[in-house]
Enzyme design. Structure first.
Site, PDB file in Angstrom:
ATOM      1  N   LYS A 184      34.790  -8.528 -42.221  1.00  0.00           N
ATOM      2  CA  LYS A 184      34.875  -9.208 -40.924  1.00  0.00           C
ATOM      3  C   LYS A 184      33.598 -10.038 -40.801  1.00  0.00           C
ATOM      4  O   LYS A 184      32.506  -9.510 -40.609  1.00  0.00           O
ATOM      5  CB  LYS A 184      34.970  -8.183 -39.791  1.00  0.00           C
ATOM      6  CG  LYS A 184      34.715  -8.724 -38.380  1.00  0.00           C
ATOM      7  CD  LYS A 184      35.664  -9.862 -38.003  1.00  0.00           C
ATOM      8  CE  LYS A 184      35.470 -10.251 -36.538  1.00  0.00           C
ATOM      9  NZ  LYS A 184      34.133 -10.856 -36.286  1.00  0.00           N
ATOM     10  N   GLY A 241      24.353  -3.422 -37.176  1.00  0.00           N
ATOM     11  CA  GLY A 241      24.376  -4.101 -35.897  1.00  0.00           C
ATOM     12  C   GLY A 241      23.855  -3.216 -34.785  1.00  0.00           C
ATOM     13  O   GLY A 241      23.062  -2.300 -35.013  1.00  0.00           O
ATOM     14  N   SER A 242      24.326  -3.451 -33.588  1.00  0.00           N
ATOM     15  CA  SER A 242      23.829  -2.746 -32.409  1.00  0.00           C
ATOM     16  C   SER A 242      24.362  -1.324 -32.340  1.00  0.00           C
ATOM     17  O   SER A 242      25.383  -0.982 -32.949  1.00  0.00           O
ATOM     18  CB  SER A 242      24.247  -3.493 -31.139  1.00  0.00           C
ATOM     19  OG  SER A 242      25.660  -3.403 -30.971  1.00  0.00           O
ATOM     20  N   ARG A 243      23.663  -0.489 -31.559  1.00  0.00           N
ATOM     21  CA  ARG A 243      24.154   0.870 -31.343  1.00  0.00           C
ATOM     22  C   ARG A 243      25.513   0.832 -30.640  1.00  0.00           C
ATOM     23  O   ARG A 243      26.413   1.589 -31.000  1.00  0.00           O
ATOM     24  CB  ARG A 243      23.160   1.668 -30.488  1.00  0.00           C
ATOM     25  CG  ARG A 243      23.551   3.128 -30.361  1.00  0.00           C
ATOM     26  CD  ARG A 243      22.722   3.910 -29.351  1.00  0.00           C
ATOM     27  NE  ARG A 243      21.302   3.827 -29.556  1.00  0.00           N
ATOM     28  CZ  ARG A 243      20.432   4.712 -29.061  1.00  0.00           C
ATOM     29  NH1 ARG A 243      20.864   5.758 -28.367  1.00  0.00           N
ATOM     30  NH2 ARG A 243      19.139   4.560 -29.253  1.00  0.00           N
ATOM     31  N   GLN A 244      25.657  -0.061 -29.676  1.00  0.00           N
ATOM     32  CA  GLN A 244      26.914  -0.166 -28.956  1.00  0.00           C
ATOM     33  C   GLN A 244      28.065  -0.487 -29.902  1.00  0.00           C
ATOM     34  O   GLN A 244      29.139   0.119 -29.835  1.00  0.00           O
ATOM     35  CB  GLN A 244      26.808  -1.245 -27.876  1.00  0.00           C
ATOM     36  CG  GLN A 244      28.084  -1.461 -27.067  1.00  0.00           C
ATOM     37  CD  GLN A 244      27.943  -2.588 -26.055  1.00  0.00           C
ATOM     38  OE1 GLN A 244      26.898  -3.247 -25.981  1.00  0.00           O
ATOM     39  NE2 GLN A 244      28.967  -2.821 -25.280  1.00  0.00           N
ATOM     40  N   GLY A 245      27.840  -1.453 -30.805  1.00  0.00           N
ATOM     41  CA  GLY A 245      28.893  -1.824 -31.751  1.00  0.00           C
ATOM     42  C   GLY A 245      29.214  -0.709 -32.726  1.00  0.00           C
ATOM     43  O   GLY A 245      30.389  -0.430 -33.013  1.00  0.00           O
ATOM     44  N   GLY A 246      28.179  -0.055 -33.257  1.00  0.00           N
ATOM     45  CA  GLY A 246      28.405   1.042 -34.194  1.00  0.00           C
ATOM     46  C   GLY A 246      29.146   2.195 -33.565  1.00  0.00           C
ATOM     47  O   GLY A 246      30.069   2.773 -34.169  1.00  0.00           O
ATOM     48  N   GLU A 265      24.420   1.235 -39.563  1.00  0.00           N
ATOM     49  CA  GLU A 265      22.971   1.129 -39.355  1.00  0.00           C
ATOM     50  C   GLU A 265      22.798   0.419 -38.037  1.00  0.00           C
ATOM     51  O   GLU A 265      23.243  -0.718 -37.868  1.00  0.00           O
ATOM     52  CB  GLU A 265      22.331   0.376 -40.519  1.00  0.00           C
ATOM     53  CG  GLU A 265      20.812   0.406 -40.479  1.00  0.00           C
ATOM     54  CD  GLU A 265      20.235  -0.945 -40.171  1.00  0.00           C
ATOM     55  OE1 GLU A 265      19.769  -1.105 -39.016  1.00  0.00           O
ATOM     56  OE2 GLU A 265      20.241  -1.818 -41.039  1.00  0.00           O
ATOM     57  N   CYS A 302      15.621  -5.024 -38.370  1.00  0.00           N
ATOM     58  CA  CYS A 302      15.896  -3.638 -37.981  1.00  0.00           C
ATOM     59  C   CYS A 302      14.700  -2.733 -38.224  1.00  0.00           C
ATOM     60  O   CYS A 302      14.651  -1.607 -37.714  1.00  0.00           O
ATOM     61  CB  CYS A 302      17.124  -3.112 -38.720  1.00  0.00           C
ATOM     62  SG  CYS A 302      17.158  -3.507 -40.464  1.00  0.00           S
ATOM     63  N   GLU A 395      15.287   0.674 -28.622  1.00  0.00           N
ATOM     64  CA  GLU A 395      15.039  -0.616 -29.243  1.00  0.00           C
ATOM     65  C   GLU A 395      15.251  -1.781 -28.284  1.00  0.00           C
ATOM     66  O   GLU A 395      16.250  -1.833 -27.560  1.00  0.00           O
ATOM     67  CB  GLU A 395      15.972  -0.781 -30.452  1.00  0.00           C
ATOM     68  CG  GLU A 395      15.818  -2.102 -31.183  1.00  0.00           C
ATOM     69  CD  GLU A 395      16.823  -2.261 -32.307  1.00  0.00           C
ATOM     70  OE1 GLU A 395      16.418  -2.713 -33.389  1.00  0.00           O
ATOM     71  OE2 GLU A 395      18.017  -1.932 -32.093  1.00  0.00           O
TER      72      GLU A 395
END
Length: 528
Positions: A184, A241-246, A265, A302, A395
């Protein structure tokens, strides 16, 4: 090579007419051609089914063939030359030298996995030969090897348009393992992604591999990614990517009838510990080095050192003063996307409003009215505030950092205990600091994936020993790494064969060892 705005499905390029989007120049905020049409659900299903059909054939290709395949991709990425770099510069706002270095890293890690394949260690072949006369019961013949886990979904990262994107580390390690890949592409750099994706397509054709070994989907929203990880053909996910996305991807995969691993990550503030003797010797030079690391690439790494801890006193005062002087001279530079910029501005504003937090310095006022320029910022606080204000230990993606004053080494250790899982921790120490560091080290070993000494954390070497991972929320699985040859382990699983007829054994498990692998045979490491 021309960028058409295509979705790449197997060996074909599909011009979709769905939701339209285009790349955006971060320095102006203006979009530019070509326009991309979002991949359809039918595209996704076709890509995943092609990957599923390709899997059994691709995973049993020889390691030598897959090594040649990876090297062909590496050469193809290099051969794109200025076309790739210029497009990536326009889509990301990153400077030419940074992107040329990232291309070299991308090519290097593809070639490193090719070397790993030829070496054969990744198979981890183990043989426990039968013991027919053992009493009270015979031991069967047992042989184990690692095989590819299945088709892998890879998500391109916003901050690394090459090294953590279409042909980045996740793709390289998955293809090396024998897993077809459905990428993606990140919507912030679709043209860069298409250029690299077409290189992989060409390599698939050159080696007569199944079409489904590689596909690339595009789209600006989250729906296509959610559907991708829920497709029954997908067996693992690689994400940076972001914590939200993960976390969203983890929820989606856990909701499947057959949950699959997400190797995400996500989030790290990468604490830096300034030990007293070292700081007394080099306060000013350490401060300058850390400010350079903090603002490198507009802080969009990161491994950005977002938290610095030292013992309160004159030497920490020297450090803060030198850091303030260095950061005040820093220009405001462009961030990757409007969303990243908005999140950074909001995070800095919230940090500046916290009780017990003071502003040490800010960088130069942005010189542009448009675009996504970020102003560096440095703050200061005490351990008591760190322990009670959650925002201080989370972060802020960008060039912002916090200096935390500790009363003594025990309070420094307490602060380390308070932190979440991290990708890195850095320790600046001299010989006289060793005793204090021994008290701190067990905490850091539990908290992080990589511990550095007397150096900045930005810059992740692509090497066999590298660990780019860590306890949650740095990653979703602290046992893995997304950089280095151990990254292949994410996309392999062990299979044991009991009393298998010799004629059916894979070459890696055959008695005569035709591949010449190092193997563990009856508990002994042997090359024969």
């Amino acid at each position: 090579m021309i960028i058409n705005g295509a979705t790449l499905i197997g060996g074909s390029a599909v011009m979709e007419t769905g939701d339209r989007f285009a790349a955006c120049d971060p320095s102006t905020g203006e979009s530019f051609e070509p326009v991309f049409g979002a991949s359809s659900v039918d595209d996704l299903d076709r890509a995943c089914m092609l990957a599923d059909r390709a899997f059994d054939r691709y995973r049993e290709t020889s390691a030598a063939l897959r090594a040649d395949f990876l090297e062909a991709i590496a050469q193809g990425v290099n051969d794109l030359g200025p076309t790739l770099i210029e497009r990536a510069m326009r889509e990301t706002g990153l400077p030419k030298a940074r992107l040329e270095g990232e291309r070299a890293r991308t090519v290097g890690q593809l070639r490193l996995f090719a070397e790993l394949l030829r070496d054969g260690r990744w198979v981890d072949a183990i043989i426990d030969r039968a013991q027919p006369d053992r009493v009270p019961a015979r031991r069967p013949d047992l042989r184990m090897r690692k095989i590819a886990i299945g088709p892998v979904a890879v998500f391109g990262a916003s901050n690394f348009p090459l090294a953590f994107s279409v042909a980045g580390g996740d793709t390289a390690s998955a293809l090396a393992a024998g897993c077809p890949v459905v990428v993606k592409a990140h919507p912030a750099h679709p043209g860069t992604s298409e250029l690299v994706g077409r290189v992989i397509q060409a390599a698939v054709r050159r080696f007569d591999l199944p079409d489904g070994v590689f596909s690339m989907l595009v789209g600006a929203g989250h729906e296509i990614g959610q559907r991708l990880v829920q497709h029954p053909a997908i067996r693992a996910v690689g994400f940076t990517g972001s914590r939200q996305g993960g976390l969203a991807l983890m929820r989606a995969t856990n909701a499947r009838p057959d949950p699959i691993p997400v190797h995400a990550e996500m989030s790290s503030i990468n604490p830096v510990f300034l030990m007293p003797a070292k700081l007394a010797e080099e306060a000013e030079s350490i401060a300058r080095s850390l400010v350079e690391s903090l603002t490198l690439g507009t802080g969009q790494f990161c491994t950005n050192p977002g938290l610095v801890l030292g013992i309160e006193g004159p030497t920490l005062d020297r450090f803060r003063q030198a850091a303030a002087a260095a950061l005040s001279d820093k220009q405001s530079t462009v961030m990757l996307t409007s969303g990243i910029h908005a999140a950074y501005v909001a995070g800095v504003r919230q940090l500046s409003m916290l009780d017990g937090v003071s502003t040490v310095a800010v960088g130069q006022t942005p010189s542009i009215d448009k675009g996504f320029a970020a102003r560096p910022a440095l703050f200061a606080t005490q351990v008591a505030t760190l322990l009670t204000a959650p925002g201080l230990s989370q972060e802020i993606f960008g060039p912002a950092g916090v200096v935390v004053a500790c009363q003594d080494i025990e309070e420094m250790r307490l602060a380390a205990e308070h932190l979440e899982g991290q990708l890195t921790a850095t320790v600046y120490l001299a010989a006289d600091d060793h005793a204090d560091v021994r008290r701190l080290l067990p905490v850091l070993e539990r908290k992080v994936g990589r511990i550095l000494f007397n150096g900045v954390p930005t810059g992740v070497e692509v090497a066999h020993a590298m660990v780019h991972g860590g306890p949650f929320p740095a990653t979703s699985d602290s046992r893995t790494t997304s950089v280095g040859t151990l990254a292949i382990e994410r996309f392999l699983r062990p299979v044991c064969y009991q009393d298998m007829p010799p004629e059916l054994l894979a070459p890696s498990l055959a008695d005569d060892n035709p591949l010449g692998l190092w193997r563990l045979v009856d508990g002994q490491r042997t090359h024969s």
